[in-house]
Write a protein that holds these residues in place. Structure first.
Motif, PDB file in Angstrom:
ATOM      1  N   ASN A  78      35.631  41.831  22.706  1.00 30.78           N
ATOM      2  CA  ASN A  78      35.283  40.987  21.568  1.00 30.78           C
ATOM      3  C   ASN A  78      36.282  41.161  20.419  1.00 30.78           C
ATOM      4  O   ASN A  78      36.692  40.187  19.786  1.00 30.78           O
ATOM      5  N   ASP A  79      36.672  42.403  20.148  1.00 34.62           N
ATOM      6  CA  ASP A  79      37.659  42.664  19.096  1.00 34.62           C
ATOM      7  C   ASP A  79      38.978  41.961  19.397  1.00 34.62           C
ATOM      8  O   ASP A  79      39.583  41.340  18.523  1.00 34.62           O
ATOM      9  N   ALA A  80      39.430  42.073  20.644  1.00 35.24           N
ATOM     10  CA  ALA A  80      40.691  41.442  21.030  1.00 35.24           C
ATOM     11  C   ALA A  80      40.592  39.929  20.909  1.00 35.24           C
ATOM     12  O   ALA A  80      41.508  39.271  20.398  1.00 35.24           O
ATOM     13  N   TRP A  81      39.482  39.370  21.352  1.00 34.02           N
ATOM     14  CA  TRP A  81      39.292  37.918  21.294  1.00 34.02           C
ATOM     15  C   TRP A  81      39.230  37.440  19.848  1.00 34.02           C
ATOM     16  O   TRP A  81      39.814  36.419  19.488  1.00 34.02           O
ATOM     17  N   ALA A  82      38.564  38.195  18.988  1.00 37.52           N
ATOM     18  CA  ALA A  82      38.416  37.822  17.581  1.00 37.52           C
ATOM     19  C   ALA A  82      39.767  37.813  16.852  1.00 37.52           C
ATOM     20  O   ALA A  82      39.926  37.101  15.860  1.00 37.52           O
ATOM     21  N   GLN A  83      40.715  38.592  17.333  1.00 35.89           N
ATOM     22  CA  GLN A  83      42.030  38.656  16.690  1.00 35.89           C
ATOM     23  C   GLN A  83      42.937  37.488  17.074  1.00 35.89           C
ATOM     24  O   GLN A  83      43.981  37.290  16.471  1.00 35.89           O
ATOM     25  N   SER A  84      42.533  36.709  18.061  1.00 41.37           N
ATOM     26  CA  SER A  84      43.367  35.600  18.523  1.00 41.37           C
ATOM     27  C   SER A  84      43.285  34.430  17.553  1.00 41.37           C
ATOM     28  O   SER A  84      42.223  34.111  17.030  1.00 41.37           O
ATOM     29  N   ASP A  85      44.424  33.741  17.346  1.00 44.69           N
ATOM     30  CA  ASP A  85      44.412  32.539  16.517  1.00 44.69           C
ATOM     31  C   ASP A  85      43.998  31.318  17.337  1.00 44.69           C
ATOM     32  O   ASP A  85      43.763  30.250  16.794  1.00 44.69           O
ATOM     33  N   ASN A  86      43.892  31.486  18.669  1.00 44.11           N
ATOM     34  CA  ASN A  86      43.452  30.409  19.552  1.00 44.11           C
ATOM     35  C   ASN A  86      42.553  31.017  20.628  1.00 44.11           C
ATOM     36  O   ASN A  86      43.012  31.318  21.727  1.00 44.11           O
ATOM     37  N   PRO A  87      41.256  31.208  20.307  1.00 43.38           N
ATOM     38  CA  PRO A  87      40.358  31.880  21.254  1.00 43.38           C
ATOM     39  C   PRO A  87      40.271  31.207  22.626  1.00 43.38           C
ATOM     40  O   PRO A  87      40.210  31.890  23.640  1.00 43.38           O
ATOM     41  N   ALA A  88      40.294  29.877  22.669  1.00 50.24           N
ATOM     42  CA  ALA A  88      40.215  29.189  23.963  1.00 50.24           C
ATOM     43  C   ALA A  88      41.427  29.521  24.829  1.00 50.24           C
ATOM     44  O   ALA A  88      41.290  29.819  26.020  1.00 50.24           O
ATOM     45  N   ALA A  89      42.612  29.502  24.231  1.00 49.86           N
ATOM     46  CA  ALA A  89      43.826  29.834  24.984  1.00 49.86           C
ATOM     47  C   ALA A  89      43.799  31.292  25.432  1.00 49.86           C
ATOM     48  O   ALA A  89      44.238  31.613  26.545  1.00 49.86           O
ATOM     49  N   ALA A  90      43.277  32.163  24.580  1.00 48.07           N
ATOM     50  CA  ALA A  90      43.177  33.578  24.952  1.00 48.07           C
ATOM     51  C   ALA A  90      42.253  33.749  26.153  1.00 48.07           C
ATOM     52  O   ALA A  90      42.554  34.525  27.068  1.00 48.07           O
ATOM     53  N   LEU A  91      41.136  33.019  26.176  1.00 50.16           N
ATOM     54  CA  LEU A  91      40.220  33.100  27.320  1.00 50.16           C
ATOM     55  C   LEU A  91      40.879  32.573  28.595  1.00 50.16           C
ATOM     56  O   LEU A  91      40.738  33.174  29.665  1.00 50.16           O
ATOM     57  N   VAL A  92      41.588  31.464  28.487  1.00 52.38           N
ATOM     58  CA  VAL A  92      42.267  30.904  29.665  1.00 52.38           C
ATOM     59  C   VAL A  92      43.263  31.924  30.211  1.00 52.38           C
ATOM     60  O   VAL A  92      43.332  32.170  31.419  1.00 52.38           O
ATOM     61  N   ALA A  93      44.037  32.536  29.324  1.00 51.50           N
ATOM     62  CA  ALA A  93      45.012  33.540  29.758  1.00 51.50           C
ATOM     63  C   ALA A  93      44.308  34.742  30.388  1.00 51.50           C
ATOM     64  O   ALA A  93      44.743  35.260  31.422  1.00 51.50           O
ATOM     65  N   PHE A  94      43.211  35.173  29.782  1.00 53.77           N
ATOM     66  CA  PHE A  94      42.451  36.314  30.303  1.00 53.77           C
ATOM     67  C   PHE A  94      41.882  35.999  31.688  1.00 53.77           C
ATOM     68  O   PHE A  94      42.016  36.788  32.616  1.00 53.77           O
ATOM     69  N   PHE A  95      41.270  34.831  31.836  1.00 51.10           N
ATOM     70  CA  PHE A  95      40.716  34.445  33.137  1.00 51.10           C
ATOM     71  C   PHE A  95      41.812  34.359  34.192  1.00 51.10           C
ATOM     72  O   PHE A  95      41.591  34.683  35.351  1.00 51.10           O
ATOM     73  N   GLY A  96      43.013  33.920  33.779  1.00 47.57           N
ATOM     74  CA  GLY A  96      44.139  33.835  34.703  1.00 47.57           C
ATOM     75  C   GLY A  96      44.587  35.192  35.220  1.00 47.57           C
ATOM     76  O   GLY A  96      45.162  35.296  36.290  1.00 47.57           O
ATOM     77  N   MET A  97      44.317  36.250  34.465  1.00 45.40           N
ATOM     78  CA  MET A  97      44.685  37.609  34.877  1.00 45.40           C
ATOM     79  C   MET A  97      43.653  38.242  35.801  1.00 45.40           C
ATOM     80  O   MET A  97      43.920  39.269  36.418  1.00 45.40           O
ATOM     81  N   MET A  98      42.476  37.625  35.893  1.00 49.00           N
ATOM     82  CA  MET A  98      41.382  38.232  36.653  1.00 49.00           C
ATOM     83  C   MET A  98      41.576  38.095  38.156  1.00 49.00           C
ATOM     84  O   MET A  98      42.113  37.098  38.634  1.00 49.00           O
ATOM     85  N   SER A  99      41.068  39.090  38.872  1.00 45.81           N
ATOM     86  CA  SER A  99      41.033  39.017  40.329  1.00 45.81           C
ATOM     87  C   SER A  99      39.845  38.134  40.734  1.00 45.81           C
ATOM     88  O   SER A  99      38.982  37.809  39.911  1.00 45.81           O
ATOM     89  N   ASP A 100      39.794  37.757  42.005  1.00 49.63           N
ATOM     90  CA  ASP A 100      38.651  36.975  42.504  1.00 49.63           C
ATOM     91  C   ASP A 100      37.344  37.738  42.277  1.00 49.63           C
ATOM     92  O   ASP A 100      36.332  37.143  41.910  1.00 49.63           O
ATOM     93  N   GLU A 101      37.381  39.045  42.491  1.00 48.72           N
ATOM     94  CA  GLU A 101      36.184  39.870  42.292  1.00 48.72           C
ATOM     95  C   GLU A 101      35.742  39.845  40.829  1.00 48.72           C
ATOM     96  O   GLU A 101      34.556  39.721  40.531  1.00 48.72           O
ATOM     97  N   GLN A 102      36.698  39.926  39.914  1.00 52.15           N
ATOM     98  CA  GLN A 102      36.367  39.893  38.485  1.00 52.15           C
ATOM     99  C   GLN A 102      35.821  38.524  38.079  1.00 52.15           C
ATOM    100  O   GLN A 102      34.876  38.440  37.301  1.00 52.15           O
ATOM    101  N   ARG A 103      36.399  37.448  38.627  1.00 52.57           N
ATOM    102  CA  ARG A 103      35.875  36.107  38.317  1.00 52.57           C
ATOM    103  C   ARG A 103      34.457  35.955  38.852  1.00 52.57           C
ATOM    104  O   ARG A 103      33.612  35.330  38.215  1.00 52.57           O
ATOM    105  N   GLY A 104      34.183  36.533  40.010  1.00 48.72           N
ATOM    106  CA  GLY A 104      32.815  36.511  40.543  1.00 48.72           C
ATOM    107  C   GLY A 104      31.853  37.261  39.633  1.00 48.72           C
ATOM    108  O   GLY A 104      30.733  36.804  39.383  1.00 48.72           O
ATOM    109  N   ALA A 105      32.288  38.403  39.129  1.00 48.03           N
ATOM    110  CA  ALA A 105      31.457  39.165  38.190  1.00 48.03           C
ATOM    111  C   ALA A 105      31.229  38.368  36.914  1.00 48.03           C
ATOM    112  O   ALA A 105      30.121  38.386  36.350  1.00 48.03           O
ATOM    113  N   LEU A 106      32.238  37.634  36.478  1.00 48.61           N
ATOM    114  CA  LEU A 106      32.097  36.792  35.284  1.00 48.61           C
ATOM    115  C   LEU A 106      31.071  35.687  35.534  1.00 48.61           C
ATOM    116  O   LEU A 106      30.202  35.440  34.695  1.00 48.61           O
TER     117      LEU A 106
END
Length: 140
Positions: A78-106
């Motif tokens: 949450n702290d990292a996300w709050a520091q972003s000037d573009n939260p949506a882009a930060a989420l897209v980048a974060f989701f792009g780094m996730m493994s299939d297992e992590q996306r399933g957990a999400l």
């Protein structure tokens, strides 16, 4: 929160009991050279942030975790996300780094947070109210 704070919190959770600065210091010294005063400062900072509580024992304190490792990890994200000037882009980048297992957990986490009412539209769609959705899932 820094790497050293994470390392100290890991020890506090690992032992799952009130710990002293000396105990944390001795465990950390197996991996790196570190001073007693540094560990004391980190634990004091964690106390001020509300991550650990402390109780006086003689001239020292014993520290214990206030919350779970999961709550701590969530606060870091949450702290990292709050520091972003573009939260949506930060989420897209974060989701792009996730493994299939992590996306399933999400996906599982989103279902838990949304609750049972979020599954009703999907059930209605398979019930024939949305023929396109029924056709897409019918071949599986």
């Amino acid at each position: 929160m820094g790497e050293l704070e994470d390392a100290v919190m890991t020890r506090v959770w690992k032992w799952n009991r009130p710990v002293t600065v000396r105990e944390v210091l001795e465990d950390l010294q197996q991996e790196r050279s570190i001073a007693y005063t540094t560990v004391m400062t980190v634990l004091d900072n964690l106390h001020q942030k509300g991550w650990v509580r402390r109780e006086a024992e003689g001239r020292a304190y014993r520290y214990e975790a206030v919350s779970t490792r999961a709550a701590y990890a969530a606060a870091l994200m949450n702290d990292a996300w709050a520091q972003s000037d573009n939260p949506a882009a930060a989420l897209v980048a974060f989701f792009g780094m996730m493994s299939d297992e992590q996306r399933g957990a999400l996906r599982d986490a989103v279902r838990i947070v949304q609750g049972p009412e979020s599954s009703e539209p999907a059930q209605a769609a398979s019930g024939g109210e949305n023929p396109g959705a029924a056709t897409e899932t019918g071949g599986r």
